[in-house]
Write a protein that holds these residues in place. Structure first.
Motif, PDB file in Angstrom:
ATOM      1  N   UNK A 192      23.262 -19.467   6.405  1.00 26.41           N
ATOM      2  CA  UNK A 192      24.541 -18.485   5.775  1.00 26.41           C
ATOM      3  C   UNK A 192      23.944 -17.833   4.408  1.00 26.41           C
ATOM      4  N   UNK A 193      22.648 -17.925   4.369  1.00 32.22           N
ATOM      5  CA  UNK A 193      22.120 -17.359   2.868  1.00 32.22           C
ATOM      6  C   UNK A 193      21.074 -16.465   2.907  1.00 32.22           C
ATOM      7  N   UNK A 194      20.450 -16.324   3.917  1.00 33.88           N
ATOM      8  CA  UNK A 194      19.207 -15.494   3.997  1.00 33.88           C
ATOM      9  C   UNK A 194      17.933 -16.022   3.294  1.00 33.88           C
ATOM     10  N   UNK A 195      16.914 -15.000   3.031  1.00 28.20           N
ATOM     11  CA  UNK A 195      16.038 -15.232   2.435  1.00 28.20           C
ATOM     12  C   UNK A 195      15.465 -14.386   1.356  1.00 28.20           C
ATOM     13  N   UNK A 196      15.109 -14.751   0.172  1.00 23.75           N
ATOM     14  CA  UNK A 196      14.777 -14.071  -1.221  1.00 23.75           C
ATOM     15  C   UNK A 196      13.297 -13.596  -1.113  1.00 23.75           C
ATOM     16  N   UNK A 197      13.088 -12.336  -1.561  1.00 29.67           N
ATOM     17  CA  UNK A 197      11.774 -11.820  -1.420  1.00 29.67           C
ATOM     18  C   UNK A 197      11.793 -10.422  -2.149  1.00 29.67           C
ATOM     19  N   UNK A 198      10.723  -9.579  -2.027  1.00 30.02           N
ATOM     20  CA  UNK A 198      10.495  -8.341  -2.513  1.00 30.02           C
ATOM     21  C   UNK A 198      10.423  -7.301  -1.466  1.00 30.02           C
ATOM     22  N   UNK A 199      10.858  -6.085  -2.092  1.00 29.97           N
ATOM     23  CA  UNK A 199      10.782  -4.821  -1.240  1.00 29.97           C
ATOM     24  C   UNK A 199       9.764  -4.111  -1.920  1.00 29.97           C
ATOM     25  N   UNK A 200       8.768  -3.502  -1.076  1.00 30.97           N
ATOM     26  CA  UNK A 200       7.478  -2.628  -1.400  1.00 30.97           C
ATOM     27  C   UNK A 200       7.620  -1.862  -0.577  1.00 30.97           C
ATOM     28  N   UNK A 201       6.722  -0.760  -1.053  1.00 27.18           N
ATOM     29  CA  UNK A 201       6.474   0.474  -0.177  1.00 27.18           C
ATOM     30  C   UNK A 201       4.859   0.528  -0.201  1.00 27.18           C
ATOM     31  N   UNK A 202       4.368   0.393   0.930  1.00 25.03           N
ATOM     32  CA  UNK A 202       2.893   0.387   1.269  1.00 25.03           C
ATOM     33  C   UNK A 202       2.423   1.607   2.002  1.00 25.03           C
ATOM     34  N   UNK A 203       1.066   1.933   1.855  1.00 21.73           N
ATOM     35  CA  UNK A 203       0.647   2.858   2.763  1.00 21.73           C
ATOM     36  C   UNK A 203       0.091   2.274   4.069  1.00 21.73           C
ATOM     37  N   UNK A 204      -0.263   3.227   4.975  1.00 15.04           N
ATOM     38  CA  UNK A 204      -0.899   2.756   6.317  1.00 15.04           C
ATOM     39  C   UNK A 204      -2.060   1.728   6.054  1.00 15.04           C
ATOM     40  N   UNK A 205      -2.831   2.148   5.232  1.00 12.70           N
ATOM     41  CA  UNK A 205      -4.251   1.228   5.297  1.00 12.70           C
ATOM     42  C   UNK A 205      -4.054  -0.211   4.856  1.00 12.70           C
ATOM     43  N   UNK A 206      -2.599  -0.241   3.909  1.00 10.71           N
ATOM     44  CA  UNK A 206      -2.145  -1.731   3.519  1.00 10.71           C
ATOM     45  C   UNK A 206      -1.622  -2.307   4.738  1.00 10.71           C
ATOM     46  N   UNK A 207      -0.607  -1.659   5.205  1.00  6.40           N
ATOM     47  CA  UNK A 207       0.060  -2.249   6.345  1.00  6.40           C
ATOM     48  C   UNK A 207      -0.745  -2.820   7.515  1.00  6.40           C
ATOM     49  N   UNK A 208      -1.977  -1.908   7.869  1.00  4.23           N
ATOM     50  CA  UNK A 208      -2.828  -2.410   8.654  1.00  4.23           C
ATOM     51  C   UNK A 208      -3.679  -3.662   8.194  1.00  4.23           C
TER      52      UNK A 208
END
Ligand code: PCA
Length: 119
Positions: free
Chosen positions: A53-69
């Motif tokens: 019922x709570x969810x999970x805490x974290x951080x939202x980031x924007x990453x480039x394709x190289x980072x995602x890979x």
């Protein structure tokens, strides 16, 4: 560019923060209810939990394709350790969709952490 929700060692101050070097931190955020964390040692695994019922805490980031890979490699996506999926976020970011990593392996004997992985 891709939005990614991180909840473990990729958070600011976390052990794998170097993988986020040069990427854009957007905000602290939380998943909707229905997700929870388990401890896998020095890193956590998030899974779907219909009873949560709570969810999970974290951080939202924007990453480039190289980072995602690189993140896919780090999280063992090819090895099916984690899968990368799109989720929505809780208020006030309900309009956002973000990629995140869900743990796919056994949780037997693992400690339940709940909403937050402390870095
Ligand atoms: N790294 C990823 C998933 C678990 C971990 O330790 C993250 O921070 O979201």
């Amino acid at each position: 560019m891709t939005k990614v929700f991180v909840y473990g060692t990729l958070k600011r101050g976390g052990r794998n923060q170097r993988f986020m070097a040069g990427q854009r931190f957007i905000t602290e955020a939380r998943t909707p209810a229905g997700f929870t964390l388990y401890s896998l040692g020095y890193y956590p695994g998030m899974i779907r939990d219909p009873h949560d019922t709570h969810g999970v805490t974290g951080e939202l980031w924007e990453v480039d394709d190289a980072c995602l890979a690189l993140l896919d490699e780090l999280e063992g996506v090819d090895e099916k350790l984690y899968e990368r999926v799109a989720i929505s976020l809780a208020a006030p970011f309900v309009a956002e969709r973000a990629q995140t990593y869900l743990y796919l392996c056994s949780l037997e004997g693992r400690a339940h952490l709940g909403a937050t992985f402390p870095v």
